[in-house]
Design an enzyme around this catalytic site. Structure first.
Site, PDB file in Angstrom:
ATOM      1  N   THR A   1       0.824  -1.210   0.000  1.00 35.04           N
ATOM      2  CA  THR A   1       0.000   0.000   0.000  1.00 35.04           C
ATOM      3  C   THR A   1       0.858   1.259   0.000  1.00 35.04           C
ATOM      4  O   THR A   1       0.524   2.245  -0.676  1.00 35.04           O
ATOM      5  CB  THR A   1      -0.937   0.002   1.226  1.00 35.04           C
ATOM      6  OG1 THR A   1      -1.817  -1.119   1.137  1.00 35.04           O
ATOM      7  CG2 THR A   1      -1.754   1.277   1.293  1.00 35.04           C
TER       8      THR A   1
ATOM      9  N   SER B   1      -7.063  -0.805  -6.540  1.00 33.57           N
ATOM     10  CA  SER B   1      -6.609  -1.104  -5.183  1.00 33.57           C
ATOM     11  C   SER B   1      -5.126  -1.438  -5.263  1.00 33.57           C
ATOM     12  O   SER B   1      -4.616  -1.811  -6.327  1.00 33.57           O
ATOM     13  CB  SER B   1      -7.393  -2.285  -4.608  1.00 33.57           C
ATOM     14  OG  SER B   1      -6.758  -2.800  -3.442  1.00 33.57           O
ATOM     15  N   THR B   2      -4.438  -1.308  -4.145  1.00 37.28           N
ATOM     16  CA  THR B   2      -3.075  -1.839  -4.087  1.00 37.28           C
ATOM     17  C   THR B   2      -3.062  -3.316  -4.473  1.00 37.28           C
ATOM     18  O   THR B   2      -2.135  -3.792  -5.133  1.00 37.28           O
ATOM     19  CB  THR B   2      -2.503  -1.681  -2.662  1.00 37.28           C
ATOM     20  OG1 THR B   2      -2.405  -0.291  -2.346  1.00 37.28           O
ATOM     21  CG2 THR B   2      -1.134  -2.332  -2.540  1.00 37.28           C
ATOM     22  N   ASN B   3      -4.130  -4.011  -4.075  1.00 37.95           N
ATOM     23  CA  ASN B   3      -4.125  -5.464  -4.171  1.00 37.95           C
ATOM     24  C   ASN B   3      -4.261  -6.007  -5.579  1.00 37.95           C
ATOM     25  O   ASN B   3      -4.035  -7.192  -5.815  1.00 37.95           O
ATOM     26  CB  ASN B   3      -5.240  -6.042  -3.292  1.00 37.95           C
ATOM     27  CG  ASN B   3      -5.095  -5.592  -1.860  1.00 37.95           C
ATOM     28  OD1 ASN B   3      -4.040  -5.100  -1.453  1.00 37.95           O
ATOM     29  ND2 ASN B   3      -6.158  -5.731  -1.084  1.00 37.95           N
TER      30      ASN B   3
ATOM     31  N   THR C   1      35.545 -37.948 -12.573  1.00 38.72           N
ATOM     32  CA  THR C   1      34.319 -38.181 -11.812  1.00 38.72           C
ATOM     33  C   THR C   1      34.702 -38.315 -10.350  1.00 38.72           C
ATOM     34  O   THR C   1      35.721 -38.932 -10.031  1.00 38.72           O
ATOM     35  CB  THR C   1      33.597 -39.459 -12.285  1.00 38.72           C
ATOM     36  OG1 THR C   1      34.473 -40.581 -12.143  1.00 38.72           O
ATOM     37  CG2 THR C   1      33.164 -39.341 -13.742  1.00 38.72           C
TER      38      THR C   1
ATOM     39  N   SER D   1      46.672 -10.688  -4.268  1.00 41.67           N
ATOM     40  CA  SER D   1      47.130 -10.780  -2.889  1.00 41.67           C
ATOM     41  C   SER D   1      47.951  -9.565  -2.514  1.00 41.67           C
ATOM     42  O   SER D   1      48.659  -8.990  -3.339  1.00 41.67           O
ATOM     43  CB  SER D   1      47.963 -12.045  -2.692  1.00 41.67           C
ATOM     44  OG  SER D   1      48.528 -12.077  -1.394  1.00 41.67           O
ATOM     45  N   SER D   2      47.851  -9.197  -1.222  1.00 41.06           N
ATOM     46  CA  SER D   2      48.671  -8.112  -0.716  1.00 41.06           C
ATOM     47  C   SER D   2      50.004  -8.620  -0.194  1.00 41.06           C
ATOM     48  O   SER D   2      50.872  -7.834   0.186  1.00 41.06           O
ATOM     49  CB  SER D   2      47.929  -7.394   0.420  1.00 41.06           C
ATOM     50  OG  SER D   2      47.673  -8.314   1.484  1.00 41.06           O
TER      51      SER D   2
ATOM     52  N   LYS E   1      50.268 -13.780  -7.492  1.00 37.43           N
ATOM     53  CA  LYS E   1      49.010 -14.491  -7.324  1.00 37.43           C
ATOM     54  C   LYS E   1      47.876 -13.709  -7.990  1.00 37.43           C
ATOM     55  O   LYS E   1      47.681 -12.527  -7.739  1.00 37.43           O
ATOM     56  CB  LYS E   1      48.692 -14.678  -5.842  1.00 37.43           C
ATOM     57  CG  LYS E   1      47.514 -15.617  -5.563  1.00 37.43           C
ATOM     58  CD  LYS E   1      47.417 -15.902  -4.057  1.00 37.43           C
ATOM     59  CE  LYS E   1      46.388 -16.979  -3.758  1.00 37.43           C
ATOM     60  NZ  LYS E   1      45.025 -16.489  -3.941  1.00 37.43           N
TER      61      LYS E   1
END
Length: 482
Positions: free
Chosen positions: A103, A142-144, A189, A320-321, A326
């Site tokens: 609503t 209506s909202t509905n 697999t 990576s830091s 990487k």
């Protein structure tokens, strides 16, 4: 201070509204009541709502309403068109999570449209005697019935975007299927070496999975096009003229080009939201495909030196830091997270739809938030996976060849000729001596080099079943060994 505000009234009292604001008292109350997600509703839902309001206003005009005030009718229609095009979205500021079955969204839309129509007429915002959010913009609604209709329209529009993104992703994998058709690799697999396959065949399987997703997404429109517009409060059409009920869906269909149809049972369509559970399940299936295939891409590109390293993904950023060199598979990782979130949203949608009560589901705002964001997440995921990852995948042929030379999975390809018992003996020799499968079978005289290479060729490992010549070779070899 008073000059900066206008006073608006409702059943509960009065609220001061900024003088030039296009929103009104219902928007103000909703803003105070629902500081939850602190995000506005999805912009596609707002534009879809504008289209629904345009259909309603057009139908009312066609039936003779506002015939004595053509300027007002024209202003209302123009305001609706502006909202449908996205020009007014920034003024609908209610939180995406709200009580009242939507609503607050409907009322905010009504207020913005009324005040924009007033602006077009040269009137001040809030002059609701001239254009009323309820008596004019919300006439026979209506909202509905408007909220679920707008939600279905927004969903269909976003699903079209997702379908197109899936097509691009499918085509990208099909391109890789052709590019890698000649590269034989170890198939696995349970993450264990199993049989030989081509890298192209793997890519083709991914393309086929997304083809199924695309087809399922395409069929979703059939599920969402049945609407309850005209049913007003609970689907009985209370306070709406019969002619309006019969015409409004046709007008919406003409405006959108979507094959909307009025539900044969609008009471059912108003109280039951199971269609969103069904469509969400299809979105979850797409998320499953994305998560599984992204996991495969990460695994096949792992290493690269100490992992499988069979493919290389485009390097998007340093990883990576602390670890030099990487580079992480950030695109599949990001897409995987989006897929996981969509799966969680699917569960939320199921709970929200199941929590409906009697003639209405009060939790449609939550359904809308999760459903529409799922569409966005999947569409964006398909886009970045395609553009920033799949199209740039390269094959590491040497690594694939190393795996073939060092894996007993290669021997499985020889079973049609050697037979299972002989193949098992070769496996033992490979593991005891450390020699490659090719060296063992050739040195033992079980196969010539040419026969071995033919059996592990791309054509052979992709062939459906064994041909008669291989069976004949198997008989000859066993006879010779006997």
């Amino acid at each position: 201070m008073q000059g900066k505000y206008r006073l608006e009234h409702d059943l509960l009292g009065s609220v001061q509204i900024p003088l030039e604001s296009l929103s009104g008292i219902h928007t103000a109350r909703a803003t105070d009541n629902f500081p939850l997600a602190q995000r506005p509703i999805h912009p596609q839902l707002i534009t879809a709502y504008g289209t629904v309001k345009l259909a309603c206003a057009t139908t009312n005009q066609n039936l003779g309403y506002w015939s004595d005030d053509k300027a007002k009718a024209d202003a209302i229609l123009q305001a609706c068109r502006e909202m449908a095009s996205g020009e007014l979205s920034r003024y609908v500021t209610v939180d995406l999570l709200q009580g009242g079955a939507g609503t607050s969204t409907n009322m905010s839309v009504n207020e913005v449209l009324a005040n924009r129509a007033l602006d077009i007429l040269g009137e001040k915002p809030g002059n609701y005697d001239r254009v009323s959010p309820l008596d004019d913009i919300n006439r026979h609604q209506s909202t509905n019935d408007t909220f679920p209709t707008a939600l279905k329209l927004a969903g269909i529009q976003l699903l079209h975007v997702l379908e197109n993104r899936l097509v691009s992703l499918q085509e990208a994998f099909q391109s890789k299927e052709k590019e890698f058709a000649h590269i034989v690799k170890v198939g696995r697999t349970q993450l264990q070496d199993a049989v030989l396959i081509t890298l192209g065949r793997e890519m083709g399987a991914y393309a086929e999975a997304f083809n199924r997703d695309r087809w399922r997404i395409y069929k979703c429109e059939e599920r969402l096009r049945v609407i309850n517009l005209g049913g007003t409060a609970i689907g009985t059409g209370l306070a709406a003229p019969r002619k309006y009920i019969f015409q409004v869906v046709d007008v919406l269909r003409q405006l959108t080009g979507v094959g909307f149809a009025r539900s044969e049972n609008m009471v059912d369509a108003t109280q039951n939201a199971d269609v969103f559970v069904e469509v969400s399940g299809i979105l979850k299936a797409c998320a499953v495909s994305l998560l599984k295939i992204c996991s495969d891409l990460r695994l096949m590109s792992s290493g690269p030196e100490a992992g499988l390293g069979e493919i290389s993904l485009p390097q998007r950023q340093t990883g990576s830091s602390i670890m030099p060199g990487k580079v992480n598979p950030v695109i599949p990782e990001a897409v995987s997270q989006a897929a996981m979130l969509v799966m969680g949203y699917d569960n939320t949608i199921a709970q929200a739809c199941a929590a409906g009560s009697l003639e209405l589901n009060p939790f449609l705002p939550l359904v809308a938030a999760c459903f529409l964001e799922s569409c966005d997440l999947l569409a964006n995921s398909c886009d970045i996976l395609c553009r920033l990852c799949v199209v740039g995948i390269t094959a590491n042929q040497n690594k694939c060849k190393e795996h073939i030379d060092g894996s007993t999975a290669t021997i499985t390809a020889l079973i049609p000729v050697l037979g299972y018992e002989t193949a098992c003996r070769v496996v033992r020799q490979v593991r005891e001596t450390g020699k490659s499968p090719g060296n063992v079978v050739i040195s033992e005289g079980l196969l010539t080099a040419e026969q071995f290479e033919e059996l592990i060729s791309p054509e052979a490992v992709c062939r459906l079943g064994s041909d008669n010549s291989q069976q004949a070779d198997q008989t000859d070899i066993r006879a010779n060994k006997g």
